[in-house]
Enzyme design. Sequence first.
Site, PDB file in Angstrom:
ATOM      1  CE  LYS A  33      -2.288   1.742   3.755  1.00  0.00           C
ATOM      2  NZ  LYS A  33      -2.291   3.206   3.852  1.00  0.00           N
ATOM      3  CG  ASP A  60      -4.900   4.504   1.622  1.00  0.00           C
ATOM      4  OD1 ASP A  60      -6.054   4.910   1.405  1.00  0.00           O
ATOM      5  OD2 ASP A  60      -4.427   4.378   2.771  1.00  0.00           O
ATOM      6  CE  LYS A  62      -7.832   6.677   4.098  1.00  0.00           C
ATOM      7  NZ  LYS A  62      -6.403   6.356   4.052  1.00  0.00           N
ATOM      8  CG  ASP A  65     -12.420  18.042  -5.310  1.00  0.00           C
ATOM      9  OD1 ASP A  65     -13.370  18.821  -5.519  1.00  0.00           O
ATOM     10  OD2 ASP A  65     -11.246  18.440  -5.200  1.00  0.00           O
ATOM     11  N   PRO A  67     -17.566  15.543  -8.427  1.00  0.00           N
ATOM     12  CG  PRO A  67     -19.731  14.665  -8.658  1.00  0.00           C
ATOM     13  CD  PRO A  67     -18.987  15.839  -8.084  1.00  0.00           C
ATOM     14  CB  THR A 120     -10.812   3.503  12.291  1.00  0.00           C
ATOM     15  OG1 THR A 120      -9.576   3.794  11.664  1.00  0.00           O
ATOM     16  CG2 THR A 120     -11.460   2.324  11.614  1.00  0.00           C
ATOM     17  NE  ARG A 182      -0.632  -2.516  15.941  1.00  0.00           N
ATOM     18  CZ  ARG A 182      -0.812  -1.888  14.771  1.00  0.00           C
ATOM     19  NH1 ARG A 182      -1.162  -2.577  13.695  1.00  0.00           N
ATOM     20  NH2 ARG A 182      -0.649  -0.587  14.670  1.00  0.00           N
ATOM     21  NE  ARG A 212       1.893   1.970  13.394  1.00  0.00           N
ATOM     22  CZ  ARG A 212       1.061   2.721  14.088  1.00  0.00           C
ATOM     23  NH1 ARG A 212       1.524   3.540  15.003  1.00  0.00           N
ATOM     24  NH2 ARG A 212      -0.238   2.655  13.868  1.00  0.00           N
TER      25      ARG A 212
HETATM   26  O1  C5P Z   1       0.912   0.536  11.303  1.00  0.00           O
HETATM   27  P1  C5P Z   1      -0.510   0.105  11.146  1.00  0.00           P
HETATM   28  O2  C5P Z   1      -0.681  -1.395  10.971  1.00  0.00           O
HETATM   29  O3  C5P Z   1      -1.403   0.677  12.215  1.00  0.00           O
HETATM   30  O4  C5P Z   1      -0.951   0.761   9.753  1.00  0.00           O
HETATM   31  C1  C5P Z   1      -2.249   0.683   9.261  1.00  0.00           C
HETATM   32  C2  C5P Z   1      -2.343   1.356   7.931  1.00  0.00           C
HETATM   33  O5  C5P Z   1      -3.694   1.396   7.536  1.00  0.00           O
HETATM   34  C3  C5P Z   1      -1.850   2.806   7.910  1.00  0.00           C
HETATM   35  O6  C5P Z   1      -1.312   3.054   6.619  1.00  0.00           O
HETATM   36  C4  C5P Z   1      -3.117   3.594   8.133  1.00  0.00           C
HETATM   37  O7  C5P Z   1      -3.048   4.879   7.564  1.00  0.00           O
HETATM   38  C5  C5P Z   1      -4.132   2.741   7.388  1.00  0.00           C
HETATM   39  N1  C5P Z   1      -5.513   2.929   7.814  1.00  0.00           N
HETATM   40  C6  C5P Z   1      -5.946   2.716   9.114  1.00  0.00           C
HETATM   41  N2  C5P Z   1      -7.268   2.908   9.440  1.00  0.00           N
HETATM   42  C7  C5P Z   1      -8.141   3.311   8.507  1.00  0.00           C
HETATM   43  C8  C5P Z   1      -7.724   3.516   7.184  1.00  0.00           C
HETATM   44  C9  C5P Z   1      -6.391   3.315   6.875  1.00  0.00           C
HETATM   45  O8  C5P Z   1      -5.163   2.343   9.967  1.00  0.00           O
HETATM   46  N3  C5P Z   1      -9.409   3.450   8.819  1.00  0.00           N
END
Ligand code: C5P
Length: 234
Positions: A33, A60, A62, A65, A67, A120, A182, A212
């Site tokens: 991504k 990604d 997002k 704006d 159409p 989120t 995680r 991460r």
């Molecule tokens: O490091 P981590 O696993 O938290 O990264 C999650 C990835 O998913 C990041 O690139 C974050 O910007 C993206 N993301 C997210 N929650 C969302 C949309 C995208 O964590 N609702």
Amino acid sequence: MRDVIIACDFPNAEETLRFLDKFKDEERKPFVKIGMELYYGAGNEIVRELKRRGHKIFLDLKLHDIPNTVKKAMRVLSALDVDMTNVHAGGGVAMMRAAIEGLTREDGSRPRLIAVTQLTSTSPETLKNELLIDTPMNDTIARYALNAREAGLDGVVCSPLEGALVKEACGPEFMTVTPGIRFADAKADDQCRVTTPARAREIGSDYIVVGRPITAAEDPVAAYRRCVAEFVGE
Ligand code: C5P
């Protein structure tokens, strides 16, 4: 089609390529991504380089704006030949339809297009007090997902915990791409609602986005393999 997408949240091309070099000998080329940080920092060149190296790419950005602007921007992105990209469902059905139109090439092919429902990071309090939306969070997520399906999109980005409600509203074929992953024995960082790769599989996610837990791991390749084993089951 289940797959693990590595979030390459690096500030520049050098760090990204140094990180991905670790995966050179992997039989399975990671799906990656590219988010705003890397894209704004390294531009189309990093997209082309990762494509040359054989990675599938989720761009990604997002988009949100009017159409016509989204349609024209998507036309530019479709020439980059990424595998997946996204818009904010908050832009409405007309904007999402325009995005599909812009993405679709002359031969009818196009990258997958998915929508962000509610970020989120948006709490129920923010929804009510700042955005003045009195509808409960889950109802807005289900409705935004339905809007995306109506516009012809392929799925949504959502928390794995919302995946079931999206599948219930839009059907099992409608894709859910879920971050917030995680390992069971790890810390959550700044993510509030997290799920293990194995649980995301049980819930029915089609793709997990993992940053991460892989990028900051002592052994990123081992962490990636663990995600694949738990989520894809190979
Ligand atoms: O490091 P981590 O696993 O938290 O990264 C999650 C990835 O998913 C990041 O690139 C974050 O910007 C993206 N993301 C997210 N929650 C969302 C949309 C995208 O964590 N609702």
